[in-house]
Scaffold this active site. Structure first.
Site, mmCIF file in Angstrom:
data_model
loop_
_atom_site.group_PDB
_atom_site.id
_atom_site.type_symbol
_atom_site.label_atom_id
_atom_site.label_comp_id
_atom_site.label_asym_id
_atom_site.label_seq_id
_atom_site.Cartn_x
_atom_site.Cartn_y
_atom_site.Cartn_z
ATOM 1 N N ASP A 7 0.861 -1.186 0.000
ATOM 2 C CA ASP A 7 0.000 0.000 0.000
ATOM 3 C C ASP A 7 0.898 1.237 0.000
ATOM 4 O O ASP A 7 1.839 1.338 0.787
ATOM 5 C CB ASP A 7 -0.887 -0.033 1.259
ATOM 6 N N ASN A 46 -2.043 12.992 -4.369
ATOM 7 C CA ASN A 46 -3.181 13.439 -5.169
ATOM 8 C C ASN A 46 -3.588 14.860 -4.814
ATOM 9 O O ASN A 46 -3.826 15.691 -5.690
ATOM 10 C CB ASN A 46 -4.388 12.524 -4.934
ATOM 11 N N HIS A 98 -4.582 14.362 -9.517
ATOM 12 C CA HIS A 98 -4.880 12.947 -9.746
ATOM 13 C C HIS A 98 -3.973 12.319 -10.800
ATOM 14 O O HIS A 98 -3.597 11.155 -10.696
ATOM 15 C CB HIS A 98 -6.346 12.831 -10.174
ATOM 16 N N ASP A 109 -1.734 9.044 -10.663
ATOM 17 C CA ASP A 109 -1.777 7.924 -11.619
ATOM 18 C C ASP A 109 -0.381 7.554 -12.113
ATOM 19 O O ASP A 109 -0.069 6.378 -12.298
ATOM 20 C CB ASP A 109 -2.665 8.290 -12.817
ATOM 21 N N GLU A 115 -4.734 2.288 -4.210
ATOM 22 C CA GLU A 115 -3.271 2.251 -4.202
ATOM 23 C C GLU A 115 -2.808 1.019 -3.458
ATOM 24 O O GLU A 115 -1.831 1.028 -2.750
ATOM 25 C CB GLU A 115 -2.685 3.534 -3.593
HETATM 26 P P1 GH3 Z 1 -1.621 5.502 4.205
HETATM 27 O O1 GH3 Z 1 -0.175 5.841 4.243
HETATM 28 O O2 GH3 Z 1 -2.167 5.259 5.558
HETATM 29 O O3 GH3 Z 1 -1.866 4.350 3.295
HETATM 30 O O4 GH3 Z 1 -2.378 6.771 3.638
HETATM 31 P P2 GH3 Z 1 -2.966 6.977 2.213
HETATM 32 O O5 GH3 Z 1 -3.215 8.436 1.998
HETATM 33 O O6 GH3 Z 1 -2.133 6.301 1.191
HETATM 34 O O7 GH3 Z 1 -4.291 6.132 2.291
HETATM 35 P P3 GH3 Z 1 -5.795 6.467 2.039
HETATM 36 O O8 GH3 Z 1 -6.451 5.120 1.947
HETATM 37 O O9 GH3 Z 1 -6.305 7.456 3.023
HETATM 38 O O10 GH3 Z 1 -5.849 7.150 0.613
HETATM 39 C C1 GH3 Z 1 -5.710 6.452 -0.547
HETATM 40 C C2 GH3 Z 1 -5.829 7.420 -1.686
HETATM 41 O O11 GH3 Z 1 -5.584 6.777 -2.926
HETATM 42 C C3 GH3 Z 1 -7.199 8.027 -1.846
HETATM 43 C C4 GH3 Z 1 -7.333 8.284 -3.308
HETATM 44 O O12 GH3 Z 1 -7.197 9.658 -3.556
HETATM 45 C C5 GH3 Z 1 -6.152 7.579 -3.936
HETATM 46 N N1 GH3 Z 1 -6.515 6.754 -5.068
HETATM 47 C C6 GH3 Z 1 -7.226 5.629 -5.079
HETATM 48 N N2 GH3 Z 1 -7.335 5.150 -6.339
HETATM 49 C C7 GH3 Z 1 -6.666 6.001 -7.137
HETATM 50 C C8 GH3 Z 1 -6.433 6.080 -8.551
HETATM 51 O O13 GH3 Z 1 -6.836 5.216 -9.338
HETATM 52 N N3 GH3 Z 1 -5.697 7.098 -9.025
HETATM 53 C C9 GH3 Z 1 -5.204 8.062 -8.177
HETATM 54 N N4 GH3 Z 1 -4.490 9.057 -8.707
HETATM 55 N N5 GH3 Z 1 -5.433 8.014 -6.868
HETATM 56 C C10 GH3 Z 1 -6.155 7.022 -6.345
HETATM 57 MG MG MG Z 2 -2.004 4.201 1.264
HETATM 58 MG MG MG Z 3 -5.073 2.247 1.015
#
Ligand code: GH3
Ligand code: MG
Ligand code: MG
Length: 310
Positions: A181, A189, A194, A198, A224
């Protein structure tokens, strides 16, 4: 001149007169192979995989029904269009032939243009079958692929892993699940947009792929979050590979809005080995638990779940 049909037409008839008539009518447009007996028809069918078969209803050694049934039960992936030839308009044999898997029939003596027209219909059908098969293949691939990264998706990993897990239990090889992760990815982001996010996801995918063997699998299961499975690896080796992946991402420099950025990821590992293995979901849950423990302990690190059955 022959048109560009990659597969020939197989004509099976014990009468040399009818074989000759077929040849005169069809050979200007199609590539033909001839069988004089039912046995020969069956053999040539498996050798040449013809797209279309024209088969005489009554031959000394085999009936049209037997040949139709044989073709339907020995299909080699692509559809074979079958036209049966009956001596007169015997309705009973026509019905039996269609039931046994024939697509169409012609009565002897046949009309040249009708033969050509029906063969044309046959190839039109074959073309449609091929289009559908190609589309199905594409859809199947899409259903198993993550569109952003091109990596296998959750379903593809689960399908693959369940099969591998059975093999691992049977042949006693080790089976490692790696949950990964990205760290503070929301910030990436939120700060750079975004699209920048990506780009990071795609780069991390390449790192994962570059560091896993082609016999292993790594994929994106959502957001992610990534999941990999390594087999035939010792605990030390599995740990080494994951550490290498972690370091490769940490060392990568992304440039967004003219600024250098480093991104890290956290990893959880769980392995099993032995004749009695838990379900895949359970091993994933253990890898996830190790991942969240690693998150709590500061991120950008690898933790291994306590082994149970190894
Ligand atoms: P942690 O270190 O605890 O994992 O924090 P984090 O910010 O990585 O975790 P969190 O689950 O809060 O956020 C995950 C983010 O991933 C939220 C969203 O904006 C981003 N995300 C999810 N799918 C995609 C995607 O397909 N593309 C992009 N650019 N961002 C994505
Ligand atoms: Mg994360
Ligand atoms: Mg996550």
């Amino acid at each position: 001149m022959h048109t560009d049909h990659p597969h020939p037409i197989l004509v099976a008839d014990d009468s040399s007169v009818f074989r000759k008539l077929m040849e005169i009518t069809l050979s200007p447009q199609y590539r033909l192979i001839f069988a004089k007996t039912g046995q020969e028809a069956v053999e040539l069918f498996s050798q040449h995989a013809p797209a279309l078969v024209i088969v005489d209803w009554i031959m000394p050694d085999r009936t049209g029904i037997e040949i139709c049934k044989h073709i339907r039960s020995h299909s080699q992936g692509s559809y074979t269009y079958i036209i049966i030839l009956t001596a007169k308009a015997e309705k009973d044999s026509v019905v039996a032939g269609l039931r046994a898997g024939a697509d169409d029939y012609l009565t002897k003596p046949f009309h040249n243009d009708e033969l050509l027209a029906r063969v044309g219909v046959g190839f039109r059908n074959i073309g449609l079958h091929q289009e559908i098969a190609a589309k199905n293949l594409l859809l199947e691939e899409l259903a198993l692929t993550d569109a952003l990264t091109g990596l296998p998706n959750r379903r593809a990993i689960e399908d693959w892993a369940k099969r591998q897990l059975c093999a691992a239990a049977r042949y006693r090889f080790s089976f490692w699940v790696v949950a990964a992760d990205l760290d503070h990815f929301k910030t990436v982001n939120d700060t750079y947009g975004h699209e920048a996010g990506d780009t990071v996801l795609k780069t991390f995918s390449q790192i994962l792929k570059a560091n896993s063997r082609s016999s292993d699998i790594c994929g994106r299961i959502g957001g992610e979050e990534f999941l990999s499975v390594f087999t035939h690896a010792s605990k030390q080796n599995a740990q080494l590979v994951v550490e290498r992946i972690r370091a490769a991402l940490e060392e990568t420099r992304f440039v967004f809005d003219g600024r250098n950025l480093a991104v890290t990821a956290t990893f959880g590992l769980a392995g099993v080995e032995g004749p009695n293995l838990p379900p895949f979901g359970e091993i994933v849950a253990r890898a996830d638990a190790a991942l969240y423990s690693a998150k709590r302990h500061g991120r950008n690190r690898v933790e291994i779940a306590d082994s149970e059955s190894s």
